[in-house]
Design a protein around this motif. Structure first.
Motif, mmCIF file in Angstrom:
data_model
loop_
_atom_site.group_PDB
_atom_site.id
_atom_site.type_symbol
_atom_site.label_atom_id
_atom_site.label_comp_id
_atom_site.label_asym_id
_atom_site.label_seq_id
_atom_site.Cartn_x
_atom_site.Cartn_y
_atom_site.Cartn_z
ATOM 1 N N LYS A 57 31.298 33.467 44.314
ATOM 2 C CA LYS A 57 30.110 33.946 45.017
ATOM 3 C C LYS A 57 30.096 35.475 45.026
ATOM 4 O O LYS A 57 31.123 36.110 45.249
ATOM 5 C CB LYS A 57 30.104 33.454 46.462
ATOM 6 N N GLN A 58 28.919 36.021 44.790
ATOM 7 C CA GLN A 58 28.773 37.468 44.862
ATOM 8 C C GLN A 58 28.731 37.889 46.327
ATOM 9 O O GLN A 58 28.029 37.296 47.140
ATOM 10 C CB GLN A 58 27.491 37.910 44.155
ATOM 11 N N LYS A 59 29.509 38.884 46.660
ATOM 12 C CA LYS A 59 29.520 39.368 48.031
ATOM 13 C C LYS A 59 28.243 40.135 48.335
ATOM 14 O O LYS A 59 27.754 40.914 47.509
ATOM 15 C CB LYS A 59 30.733 40.267 48.277
#
Length: 600
Positions: A531-533
């Motif tokens: 997941k992209q922060k």
């Protein structure tokens, strides 16, 4: 050719990788490193050469010298009219000398190979031969497969040759069956009026001619070592925007006897030049409608007769782009339209503005396709204009009469004004802004008719048809009979901060994807995707954004309340629209700005 002492290497430039660093090393002692770049437009090659002598494999060379550094050397002129490499070559004599019948119609395979190398032809032949039974040569009529939509007079071809006239109308590619060699030969002739180039080729041997200094009307010859000939004459007609071309193709095996194949590919064939840019101005930069009327002895306030209207269109060079039936004759009567509009879109839209009585428009069922009919009264002629966005095909199409353009939406500059002109006379100017979060387009459109080439003269007709109008985007139906479908599953593992995804692409020719020609390809199987922060402290989406500068570009006051269309543009540009609630909060006159209770 490159060499060191007795070692000499020859390289064919047909396969040469221009600009790549190359080396010739003699056991690491004698070294030549070089790059060669081909600047074809300047007719030069650029050399960089370094020579070194080394006796230590792990140390600096004892001797290193730069011979040339980006030296520009003029290319020698090539003689493309050369005959056979063998003086007075005769296939009959050649066959007799090797003990074959001089009248044979098909040579054995090994003899073909020997002959092609003997004539220094083999290196120029394509590995993959053209096939007359496949695209782009089939299907054909009288030997021609026509991609050009214009009506052209093309000579019938004999049974040895099939040709394809390209969709841009000024290029021909031919496939010729040379029976005695048991192979086909590809030739091409392509005129590019936009870049002023002629591209001509026989198999792998190609040549580019600059048309800026070309002598039109001169007989030219392009030969592959005397075996295959292309003979041509090009004449240019600037006002009518045509090339007239004579092109002959020949295959010859005798120096002093007629060729075995001779095909007239083009005979006084007029090839229309394509439009090079959307904003095409008057062909005659000094054109004046007033002067045209004076020369014809016509009063300025008189509507042109059909004869004089056609005469004007010829002089402007746009006759070939006019539709056979004028648009006003196929439009619904003005009385049956609402404010000059016919709206087939089923999605609710805001009220359309009123058109002047000489303009009628239609929004098609797709909701993003618009066509208008503009009547230029004193010219005695109406003009059709259309523009459509196809979001599901990612394409923009537009046109004035028969002059059409298309562009992929990936290349389109949203929010920037675009103009398209029919040789200065009829013009359209439009802007599309993609309000992706609102699932709409913001659309501006104006059309005009201009009768004077001088920039200081106002146009005869100027109409703003739409201004900041919202067009709804249709939903795309991806479930077509022939489709590239995707099946996927996505699982969210929040504690691990990953997604797990499965993805399969299927090419289907029916609803069930069960036909023999349908197939599926698994792309991802239980693949973990991190997941992209999310960084909620990021700065503006638009670097160095300034509301003052933005307001200045939109010609609006920063202190004033923005119209809704500018609000939509601003929020879209800043990437905020997706995050806004549909129902807005409201400020009420409460005590000191506070209200007790749970609701706001």
């Amino acid at each position: 050719m490159i060499g060191v002492e007795k070692i000499a290497l020859n390289y064919s430039l047909l396969d040469y990788e221009w600009g790549k660093l190359q080396s010739l090393n003699v056991y690491g002692v004698f070294n030549v490193n070089y790059t060669i770049d081909d600047f074809s437009s300047e007719n030069v090659v650029v050399f960089s050469v370094n020579v070194s002598v080394c006796f230590e494999s792990l140390k600096k060379c004892e001797f290193s010298f730069t011979v040339l550094k980006e030296a520009r050397l003029a290319k020698p002129s090539c003689d493309f009219d050369k005959t056979f490499t063998i003086t007075d070559f005769s296939l009959r004599s050649y066959l007799t000398e090797i003990g074959l019948d001089g009248s044979t119609s098909l040579l054995p395979a090994h003899q073909i190979s020997e002959l092609l190398h003997y004539l220094d032809i083999a290196q120029f032949l394509l590995q993959d031969q053209c096939n007359q039974q496949e695209l782009p040569f089939a299907p054909s009529k009288n030997g021609w497969n026509k991609g050009c939509p214009k009506q052209l007079s093309l000579p019938p071809l004999d049974n040895t040759t099939r040709c394809h006239l390209h969709d841009f109308c000024t290029g021909v590619t031919c496939c010729t069956d040379v029976r005695i060699l048991d192979r086909t030969v590809t030739t091409y002739f392509k005129l590019d009026p936009c870049n002023w180039k002629l591209f001509i080729g026989i198999e792998r041997m190609t040549h580019t001619i600059n048309l800026l200094d070309y002598k039109f009307g001169k007989s030219e010859h392009f030969k592959l070592h005397g075996l295959i000939h292309l003979d041509f004459i090009i004449e240019e007609f600037k006002i009518s925007r045509m090339y007239m071309v004579n092109l002959n193709l020949s295959v010859c095996f005798e120096t002093h006897y007629p060729c075995v194949i001779h095909v007239t590919v083009l005979r006084n064939t007029q090839l229309p030049k394509r439009i090079c840019n959307w904003k095409s101005d008057f062909i005659d930069s000094d054109f004046s409608y007033r002067t045209f009327l004076q020369e014809k002895g016509l009063p300025e306030d008189q509507t042109l007769t059909n004869y004089h209207m056609k005469d004007l269109m010829e002089e402007l060079g746009i006759s070939e782009f006019l539709q056979g039936q004028e648009c006003y004759k196929s439009q619904r009567s003005l009385s049956s339209l609402m404010n000059g509009w016919e709206n087939e879109c089923k999605i609710p839209m805001s009220k359309l503005p009123k058109n002047p009585e000489f303009v009628t428009c239609k929004i098609r069922e797709s909701c993003t396709s618009l066509e208008c009919c503009l009547i230029a009264g004193k010219l005695g002629r109406s003009f059709k204009l259309f523009i459509e966005i196809e979001p599901c095909l990612f394409q923009l199409r537009l046109g004035i009469e028969e002059m059409t353009f298309s562009l992929l939406l990936f290349e389109f500059e949203w929010g920037q004004p675009v103009e398209a002109w029919l040789f200065g006379l009829v013009r359209m100017k439009f802007t599309f802004t993609d309000l992706s979060a609102e699932n709409q387009y913001l659309f501006d459109l104006s059309v005009s008719v201009c009768l004077e080439a001088a920039k200081t003269e106002p146009c005869y007709i100027v109409v703003n048809i739409l201004e900041k109008y919202r067009l709804p985007k249709p939903k795309c139906d991806w479930n077509t009979k022939i489709s590239v479908a995707s099946e996927y599953s996505l699982y969210d593992f929040q504690s691990e901060g990953i997604y797990i995804m499965n993805l399969t692409f299927s090419f289907c020719l029916d609803d069930t994807c069960d036909s023999e020609d349908s197939f599926s390809v698994p792309v991802l199987e239980n693949v973990k995707l991190p997941k992209q922060k999310c960084h909620w402290r990021d700065s503006y989406r638009v670097k160095d954004f300034s509301l003052g500068q933005w307001s200045k570009e939109k010609n609006t006051e920063q202190s004033s309340v923005l119209p809704d269309y500018y609000i939509s543009e601003l929020l879209e540009q800043l990437g905020l629209t997706y995050y806004l609630m549909e129902k807005q909060c409201r400020v009420n006159n409460e005590t000191n700005g506070w209200k007790s209770g749970d609701s706001i």
